[in-house]
Scaffold this motif. Structure first.
Motif, PDB file in Angstrom:
ATOM      1  N   ASP A  30      -9.917   4.190   4.420  1.00  0.00           N
ATOM      2  CA  ASP A  30     -10.197   2.850   3.931  1.00  0.00           C
ATOM      3  C   ASP A  30     -11.701   2.724   3.687  1.00  0.00           C
ATOM      4  O   ASP A  30     -12.481   2.796   4.635  1.00  0.00           O
ATOM      5  N   ILE A  88       0.852  -1.182   0.000  1.00  0.00           N
ATOM      6  CA  ILE A  88       0.000   0.000   0.000  1.00  0.00           C
ATOM      7  C   ILE A  88       0.891   1.237   0.000  1.00  0.00           C
ATOM      8  O   ILE A  88       2.070   1.172   0.357  1.00  0.00           O
ATOM      9  N   CYS A 135      -2.239  -3.675   9.039  1.00  0.00           N
ATOM     10  CA  CYS A 135      -1.288  -2.895   8.255  1.00  0.00           C
ATOM     11  C   CYS A 135       0.086  -3.173   8.852  1.00  0.00           C
ATOM     12  O   CYS A 135       0.338  -2.873  10.014  1.00  0.00           O
ATOM     13  N   ARG A 145      -0.702  -4.480   3.370  1.00  0.00           N
ATOM     14  CA  ARG A 145      -1.966  -4.928   3.952  1.00  0.00           C
ATOM     15  C   ARG A 145      -1.904  -6.450   4.048  1.00  0.00           C
ATOM     16  O   ARG A 145      -1.674  -7.133   3.050  1.00  0.00           O
TER      17      ARG A 145
END
Length: 239
Positions: free
Chosen positions: A237, A192, A217, A202
């Motif tokens: 998100d 990410i 994460c 992720r």
């Protein structure tokens, strides 16, 4: 080895729950992700975590020697931990099979964790589905043998990393479906966007059984330090 990787991804949660580090190994785990998705770094973090639990050696298999250690943290530079990680580099599928088949003849204490990085490189030599099934079965059999040596109530964990392609062929998809039969727990990694030299991924863990999947994460700082936060706390998100 879902239990060991879970402790690596969220060590504070394991400490808060008072879990015993000597608990029996969880189901074999398949670590999945594209190129540069952090599979090797996470495997190495799992090796360091297991080596630091005071249990026993870790066997780390990969096709070629690591050019550099994926982290420069105190744990990664701790000679006592590194001494417990046995790196072996079978250069071909034939040598890998020989190593696994001769595991029962190896001297010394049995590993508490078996790691294999770059499974796709070995499968590329013979892409036939039966070869993927044979290699997966042999990996599980080797881990079971080590578990028998370690003794009841503890066992040897198994984590295997496989590189996936965004647009894989039907043969790649068939291989993956076969491997998923042998590895009921899977962890998917996806890079990410990040900044300041930080590498973020992720991680979605899909364990077998009735345990719900979990997402984190995973961030590696420039100095190699790893931090973990629940994915639902990530700003922006949509999920």
């Amino acid at each position: 080895m879902a239990e060991t990787l879970r402790r690596v991804l969220s060590p504070s949660r394991a400490a808060e729950s008072g879990e015993d580090n000597s608990a029996e190994a969880g189901p074999p785990l398949l670590l999945l992700g594209g190129p540069g998705s952090g599979k090797t770094a996470l495997l190495f973090a799992a090796a360091l975590e297991a080596a630091g639990e005071g249990r026993g050696p870790v066997l780390f298999l990969t096709r070629r020697p690591l050019q550099s250690l994926p982290g420069r943290t105190p744990a990664a530079l701790d000679p006592l931990r590194l001494q417990k990680i046995r790196f072996q580099y079978p250069p071909s599928t034939h040598e890998l099979l020989q190593l696994l088949c001769s595991a029962h003849e190896a001297r010394g204490p049995a590993p508490f964790l078996l790691l294999l990085d770059g499974l796709e490189e070995y499968l590329a030599e013979d892409p036939e589905p039966q070869e993927a099934a044979y290699l997966a079965a042999l990996l599980l059999d080797t881990a079971a043998h080590f578990s028998h040596q370690v003794g009841p109530g503890r066992g040897c964990g198994l984590i295997v990393a496989l590189q996936t392609q965004e647009e894989g062929s039907s043969g790649d998809a068939l291989q993956l479906s076969i491997l998923q039969r042998y590895f009921p727990a899977q962890c998917w990694l996806q890079p990410i966007a990040s900044g300041s030299g930080e590498r973020c991924f992720r991680a979605c863990l899909e364990p077998c059984g009735l345990v719900p999947k979990a997402e984190w994460c995973v961030a590696f700082q420039p100095d190699g330090k790893m931090t973990i936060t629940p994915w639902h706390t990530q700003a922006g998100d949509p999920s």
